[in-house]
Design a protein around this motif. Structure first.
Motif, mmCIF file in Angstrom:
data_model
loop_
_atom_site.group_PDB
_atom_site.id
_atom_site.type_symbol
_atom_site.label_atom_id
_atom_site.label_comp_id
_atom_site.label_asym_id
_atom_site.label_seq_id
_atom_site.Cartn_x
_atom_site.Cartn_y
_atom_site.Cartn_z
ATOM 1 N N GLY A 110 0.805 -1.207 0.000
ATOM 2 C CA GLY A 110 0.000 0.000 0.000
ATOM 3 C C GLY A 110 0.843 1.265 0.000
ATOM 4 N N LEU A 111 1.949 1.249 0.738
ATOM 5 C CA LEU A 111 2.820 2.413 0.784
ATOM 6 C C LEU A 111 3.489 2.653 -0.563
ATOM 7 C CD1 LEU A 111 4.463 1.866 4.288
ATOM 8 C CD2 LEU A 111 2.614 3.448 3.700
ATOM 9 N N VAL A 112 3.939 1.590 -1.182
ATOM 10 C CA VAL A 112 4.546 1.718 -2.507
ATOM 11 C C VAL A 112 3.518 2.195 -3.528
ATOM 12 C CG1 VAL A 112 5.511 0.366 -4.429
ATOM 13 C CG2 VAL A 112 6.447 0.113 -2.115
ATOM 14 N N GLU A 113 2.324 1.643 -3.495
ATOM 15 C CA GLU A 113 1.298 2.058 -4.447
ATOM 16 C C GLU A 113 0.890 3.517 -4.254
ATOM 17 O OE1 GLU A 113 -1.744 -0.880 -3.941
ATOM 18 O OE2 GLU A 113 -0.747 -2.325 -5.284
ATOM 19 N N SER A 114 0.898 4.003 -3.011
ATOM 20 C CA SER A 114 0.592 5.416 -2.765
ATOM 21 C C SER A 114 1.630 6.320 -3.413
ATOM 22 C CB SER A 114 0.525 5.694 -1.255
ATOM 23 O OG SER A 114 -0.614 5.090 -0.682
ATOM 24 N N ASN A 115 2.901 5.915 -3.350
ATOM 25 C CA ASN A 115 3.953 6.689 -3.999
ATOM 26 C C ASN A 115 3.838 6.624 -5.517
ATOM 27 O OD1 ASN A 115 6.237 7.896 -2.126
ATOM 28 N ND2 ASN A 115 5.562 5.985 -1.149
ATOM 29 N N LEU A 116 3.517 5.452 -6.046
ATOM 30 C CA LEU A 116 3.317 5.322 -7.491
ATOM 31 C C LEU A 116 2.203 6.256 -7.961
ATOM 32 C CD1 LEU A 116 3.494 1.430 -7.788
ATOM 33 C CD2 LEU A 116 5.129 3.009 -8.827
ATOM 34 N N ASP A 117 1.091 6.240 -7.242
ATOM 35 C CA ASP A 117 -0.048 7.077 -7.623
ATOM 36 C C ASP A 117 0.293 8.560 -7.488
ATOM 37 O OD1 ASP A 117 -1.502 4.792 -8.089
ATOM 38 O OD2 ASP A 117 -2.602 4.861 -6.186
ATOM 39 N N GLY A 118 0.918 8.916 -6.367
ATOM 40 C CA GLY A 118 1.208 10.326 -6.122
ATOM 41 C C GLY A 118 2.163 10.913 -7.138
ATOM 42 N N LEU A 119 3.148 10.125 -7.543
ATOM 43 C CA LEU A 119 4.146 10.599 -8.498
ATOM 44 C C LEU A 119 3.717 10.391 -9.947
ATOM 45 C CD1 LEU A 119 7.290 9.269 -6.631
ATOM 46 C CD2 LEU A 119 6.702 11.689 -6.974
ATOM 47 N N GLY A 120 2.704 9.570 -10.161
ATOM 48 C CA GLY A 120 2.228 9.331 -11.519
ATOM 49 C C GLY A 120 3.158 8.480 -12.342
ATOM 50 N N VAL A 121 3.704 7.416 -11.738
ATOM 51 C CA VAL A 121 4.637 6.535 -12.440
ATOM 52 C C VAL A 121 4.197 5.081 -12.276
ATOM 53 C CG1 VAL A 121 6.602 8.100 -12.217
ATOM 54 C CG2 VAL A 121 6.166 6.421 -10.406
ATOM 55 N N ASP A 122 4.744 4.225 -13.137
ATOM 56 C CA ASP A 122 4.465 2.797 -13.061
ATOM 57 C C ASP A 122 5.527 2.037 -12.271
ATOM 58 O OD1 ASP A 122 2.174 3.021 -14.699
ATOM 59 O OD2 ASP A 122 3.424 2.965 -16.500
ATOM 60 N N ARG A 123 6.689 2.657 -12.116
ATOM 61 C CA ARG A 123 7.771 2.036 -11.360
ATOM 62 C C ARG A 123 8.556 3.122 -10.636
ATOM 63 N NH1 ARG A 123 12.751 -1.483 -13.934
ATOM 64 N NH2 ARG A 123 13.040 0.483 -15.071
ATOM 65 N N LEU A 124 8.908 2.851 -9.386
ATOM 66 C CA LEU A 124 9.689 3.792 -8.595
ATOM 67 C C LEU A 124 11.173 3.529 -8.801
ATOM 68 C CD1 LEU A 124 7.536 3.523 -5.362
ATOM 69 C CD2 LEU A 124 7.554 5.451 -6.957
ATOM 70 N N ASP A 125 11.944 4.601 -9.030
ATOM 71 C CA ASP A 125 13.373 4.436 -9.292
ATOM 72 C C ASP A 125 14.111 3.848 -8.097
ATOM 73 O OD1 ASP A 125 13.243 5.614 -11.869
ATOM 74 O OD2 ASP A 125 13.323 7.615 -10.981
ATOM 75 N N LEU A 126 13.831 4.373 -6.912
ATOM 76 C CA LEU A 126 14.537 3.961 -5.699
ATOM 77 C C LEU A 126 13.601 4.106 -4.519
ATOM 78 C CD1 LEU A 126 17.017 3.307 -3.893
ATOM 79 C CD2 LEU A 126 17.712 5.714 -4.131
ATOM 80 N N VAL A 127 13.479 3.052 -3.726
ATOM 81 C CA VAL A 127 12.656 3.092 -2.518
ATOM 82 C C VAL A 127 13.529 2.700 -1.330
ATOM 83 C CG1 VAL A 127 10.662 2.147 -1.294
ATOM 84 C CG2 VAL A 127 10.538 2.528 -3.766
ATOM 85 N N TYR A 128 13.590 3.604 -0.354
ATOM 86 C CA TYR A 128 14.272 3.308 0.905
ATOM 87 C C TYR A 128 13.293 2.716 1.906
ATOM 88 C CZ TYR A 128 17.968 6.685 -0.451
ATOM 89 O OH TYR A 128 18.979 7.378 -1.078
ATOM 90 N N LEU A 129 13.724 1.724 2.643
ATOM 91 C CA LEU A 129 13.015 1.316 3.847
ATOM 92 C C LEU A 129 13.596 2.132 4.994
ATOM 93 C CD1 LEU A 129 11.149 -0.456 5.570
ATOM 94 C CD2 LEU A 129 13.048 -2.093 5.754
ATOM 95 N N ARG A 130 12.778 2.973 5.578
ATOM 96 C CA ARG A 130 13.222 3.767 6.723
ATOM 97 C C ARG A 130 12.734 3.114 8.007
ATOM 98 N NH1 ARG A 130 15.272 8.627 8.274
ATOM 99 N NH2 ARG A 130 14.446 9.525 10.197
ATOM 100 N N ILE A 131 13.663 2.907 8.937
ATOM 101 C CA ILE A 131 13.289 2.314 10.224
ATOM 102 C C ILE A 131 13.631 3.307 11.333
ATOM 103 C CG2 ILE A 131 13.617 -0.026 9.353
ATOM 104 C CD1 ILE A 131 16.243 -0.159 10.918
ATOM 105 N N GLY A 132 12.994 3.146 12.489
ATOM 106 C CA GLY A 132 13.280 4.030 13.610
ATOM 107 C C GLY A 132 12.850 5.453 13.324
ATOM 108 N N ARG A 133 13.370 6.374 14.163
ATOM 109 C CA ARG A 133 13.021 7.780 13.985
ATOM 110 C C ARG A 133 14.269 8.595 13.693
ATOM 111 N NH1 ARG A 133 7.865 9.173 15.133
ATOM 112 N NH2 ARG A 133 8.420 11.338 15.599
ATOM 113 N N MET A 134 14.909 9.161 14.720
ATOM 114 C CA MET A 134 16.047 10.032 14.449
ATOM 115 C C MET A 134 17.396 9.338 14.599
ATOM 116 S SD MET A 134 14.813 12.665 13.292
ATOM 117 C CE MET A 134 16.385 13.482 13.109
ATOM 118 N N GLY A 135 17.385 8.077 14.969
ATOM 119 C CA GLY A 135 18.637 7.347 15.077
ATOM 120 C C GLY A 135 18.397 5.882 14.800
ATOM 121 N N PRO A 136 19.424 5.150 14.332
ATOM 122 C CA PRO A 136 19.241 3.731 14.020
ATOM 123 C C PRO A 136 18.806 2.937 15.244
ATOM 124 C CG PRO A 136 21.319 4.546 13.124
ATOM 125 C CD PRO A 136 20.773 5.626 14.010
ATOM 126 N N PRO A 137 17.745 2.133 15.131
ATOM 127 C CA PRO A 137 17.320 1.280 16.243
ATOM 128 C C PRO A 137 18.200 0.023 16.304
ATOM 129 C CG PRO A 137 15.834 1.009 14.401
ATOM 130 C CD PRO A 137 16.842 2.033 13.974
#
Length: 283
Positions: A110-137
């Motif tokens: 769902g998160l990836v599809e939201s970015n696809l829709d918002g940007l108007g593309v069929d494939r995202l060039d680069l997707v980061y998985l972000r974990i934690g908040r302001m420092g690595p957990p």
């Protein structure tokens, strides 16, 4: 040192790019909305000045979701130039009450599809998985979430994968699952905690993309920076960006702003070459 880097070996980007977090709102994520036309103008001018690497996220929004970074990008730049690389990130999930929780593996599609829709593309060039908040957990596994993203990459929805807010153990864990082409952590001339992680990225030819490259709203204020800036007739911020680009051939800088004048000042940093004396003064 080259001013270009190839993400994943195939996406050539200028090492000085642009981060879009500040475009939707005046006070960071969820703050009062900026004029959307001002954001679109900054994006267009950035591309004119050589930006071909944008960093964004579906959760970069103003109060009330009135202005969204992905929407501004689509409105300003779509259809996209063939050399424009748009990186986004997933991880935080906003709940109906306005709070945030960490995404689960089941949330990833769902998160990836939201970015696809918002940007108007069929494939995202680069997707980061972000974990934690302001420092690595430290000690927290990212495996299941990264496996879910890797499966979406296999489906063709994502071209390349990255990780954000991580340590060297997370990098090793992710690389055992799928190729990692970029790492995004907080890092700048006054905060150099991640030199070990940067070294690991350099050894593997993985892009290291600092967020908050100019301190994250805390102005860089250092006599050493001021000394070098005076030597070059530059601003302290420009020297901070030049230092990042000199730190390693794999560093990419993504300063963000909602101001055209600040954008132009930031982009001028690409023309500054720090000498050995400068680097010694900043060490």
């Amino acid at each position: 040192m080259s001013n270009e880097f190839r993400l994943g070996g195939d996406l050539a980007v200028n090492r000085l790019g642009f981060g879009t977090m500040r475009l939707p709102s005046k006070d960071g994520m969820g703050g009062p909305a900026r004029d959307p036309e001002a954001g679109r103008a900054v994006l267009r001018r950035g591309v004119e000045l050589g930006v071909n690497h944008l960093d964004t996220a579906d959760f970069y929004v103003s109060a009330g979701d009135a202005v969204r970074a992905n929407t501004l990008i689509r409105e300003a730049l779509h259809p996209y130039a063939s050399d424009l690389v748009i990186a986004t990130k997933v991880g935080p999930v906003r709940t109906p009450d306005g709070l945030r929780r960490a995404a689960t593996p089941a949330d990833m599609r769902g998160l990836v599809e939201s970015n696809l829709d918002g940007l108007g593309v069929d494939r995202l060039d680069l997707v980061y998985l972000r974990i934690g908040r302001m420092g690595p957990p430290h000690g927290e596994s990212l495996a299941e979430r990264f496996e879910a993203l890797a499966a979406l990459r296999e489906e063709g929805l994502i071209r390349h994968l990255g990780i954000s807010n991580v340590d060297t153990a997370h990098l090793a864990e992710a690389r055992a699952i799928a190729p990692v082409v970029a790492v995004q952590n907080q890092f700048h001339v006054a905060k150099r905690d991640d030199v070990e992680l940067l070294a690991a990225c350099e050894e593997a030819d993985i892009a290291f993309v600092p967020f908050f490259p100019l301190g994250g709203g805390r102005e860089l204020d250092d006599e050493r920076l001021a000394k070098v800036a005076a030597r070059h007739g530059a601003t302290v911020s420009q020297i901070g960006l030049a230092w990042l680009l000199a730190a390693s051939p794999v560093t990419l800088a993504i300063p963000g702003t909602g101001s055209l004048s600040h954008l132009e000042d930031n982009m001028a940093a690409a023309g500054i070459t720090l000498s050995e004396e400068d680097l010694a003064d900043l060490s």
